[in-house]
Write an enzyme that holds these catalytic residues in place. Structure first.
Site, PDB file in Angstrom:
ATOM      1  N   SER A  82      -1.226   1.571   4.020  1.00 23.50           N
ATOM      2  CA  SER A  82      -2.147   0.527   3.570  1.00 23.50           C
ATOM      3  C   SER A  82      -3.276   1.131   2.726  1.00 23.50           C
ATOM      4  O   SER A  82      -3.000   1.758   1.709  1.00 23.50           O
ATOM      5  CB  SER A  82      -2.659  -0.249   4.792  1.00 23.50           C
ATOM      6  OG  SER A  82      -3.211  -1.479   4.410  1.00 23.50           O
ATOM      7  N   ASP A 207       5.877  -8.442   5.571  1.00 17.05           N
ATOM      8  CA  ASP A 207       4.468  -8.082   5.376  1.00 17.05           C
ATOM      9  C   ASP A 207       3.690  -9.218   4.712  1.00 17.05           C
ATOM     10  O   ASP A 207       4.053  -9.672   3.626  1.00 17.05           O
ATOM     11  CB  ASP A 207       4.398  -6.812   4.507  1.00 17.05           C
ATOM     12  CG  ASP A 207       3.040  -6.136   4.541  1.00 17.05           C
ATOM     13  OD1 ASP A 207       2.039  -6.819   4.819  1.00 17.05           O
ATOM     14  OD2 ASP A 207       2.990  -4.927   4.277  1.00 17.05           O
ATOM     15  N   HIS A 235       3.478  -5.347   8.449  1.00 20.13           N
ATOM     16  CA  HIS A 235       2.598  -4.388   7.781  1.00 20.13           C
ATOM     17  C   HIS A 235       2.542  -3.026   8.483  1.00 20.13           C
ATOM     18  O   HIS A 235       1.952  -2.095   7.951  1.00 20.13           O
ATOM     19  CB  HIS A 235       1.190  -4.999   7.676  1.00 20.13           C
ATOM     20  CG  HIS A 235       0.280  -4.289   6.726  1.00 20.13           C
ATOM     21  ND1 HIS A 235       0.531  -4.185   5.366  1.00 20.13           N
ATOM     22  CD2 HIS A 235      -0.894  -3.633   6.932  1.00 20.13           C
ATOM     23  CE1 HIS A 235      -0.451  -3.514   4.786  1.00 20.13           C
ATOM     24  NE2 HIS A 235      -1.322  -3.160   5.715  1.00 20.13           N
TER      25      HIS A 235
END
Length: 256
Positions: A82, A207, A235
């Protein structure tokens, strides 16, 4: 005192540095660190201002990358999840000689939606920034819940993320805001076209923060990179699919 918290474990002739995402800390990797440390010399890091890396204010992406590099091995596979994917990518761009391979996990070179680009709507990110000043613990928890939505193990994955956050002191509001500002403004789509090292991109099909539509777009933009989609992950694929996740990293090591 500005000190990056850094833990090294395991053995292996290949070093692997793991960079966590927004609002979290290196404890998020505990589900896979034992397995990975049997194949790599593993480096767990709390990004500046997060977890045990206290004493930092909000940093730009470039400053965050430089701060992390201070304690890094001379050469390593850099894996970023991320927001951590942007930090790892920035290091690959500015110090390619230090990066044996780049791995991004549920990350986008441009998290914010643009006219020609799927992503998080800018007003959603701005809303998170506003809510941080009102009730930042609840805002962080909402952001974590978004990360696991839709998976078969959503509840337990969300609990694992929440436990990671609560295990250590919460980051300062300005640090969290600075991280959101990076997600809102940074665009590395063009610069990353030219990275010279092996580049592996991992995604979750479900996601809600990095839409799967970006995968074929980046396959085209970055033809030298390789992509892989976890069919039932959101995610945080390393939490929902740890065995498959580690297998991909060991396979990458064998190709180097």
């Amino acid at each position: 005192m500005n000190n990056i918290w850094w833990q090294t474990k395991g053995q292996g002739n290949v070093h692997l540095v793991l960079l966590h995402g927004w609002g979290l800390n290196a404890e998020v990797w505990r589900c896979i660190d034992e397995e990975l440390s049997s194949h790599f010399t593993l480096h767990l890091v709390d990004l500046p201002g997060f977890g045990r890396s206290q004493g930092f204010g909000a940093l730009s992406l470039a400053d965050m990358a430089e701060a992390v590099l201070q304690q890094a091995p001379d050469k390593a596979i850099w894996l970023g999840w991320s927001l951590g994917g942007l930090v790892a990518s920035q290091i690959a761009l500015t110090h390619p000689e230090r990066v044996q391979a780049l791995v991004t996990v549920a990350s986008s070179p441009c998290f914010s939606a643009r006219d020609d680009w799927p992503g998080i709507k800018p007003d959603v990110l701005a809303g998170f920034q506003q809510q941080l000043s009102d009730d930042f613990q609840r805002t962080v928890e909402r952001f974590l819940a978004l990360q696991t939505m839709g998976t078969e193990t959503a509840r337990q994955d969300a609990r694992a993320l929440k436990k990671t956050v609560l295990a250590l002191p919460m980051p300062e509001v300005d640090v969290l805001n600075g991280g959101l500002e990076i997600l809102k403004t940074v665009d590395l789509r063009q610069p990353l076209q030219n990275v010279p090292m092996p580049f592996l991109r991992l995604y979750g099909y479900l996601d809600g923060l990095v839409p799967r539509k970006v995968v074929p777009m980046l396959d085209k933009l970055w033809p030298r990179s390789k992509s892989y989609i976890f069919a039932k992950a959101a995610h945080a694929p390393f939490i929902s699919h740890p065995v498959e996740f580690c297998h991909l990293l060991v396979a990458l090591k064998q190709r180097l």
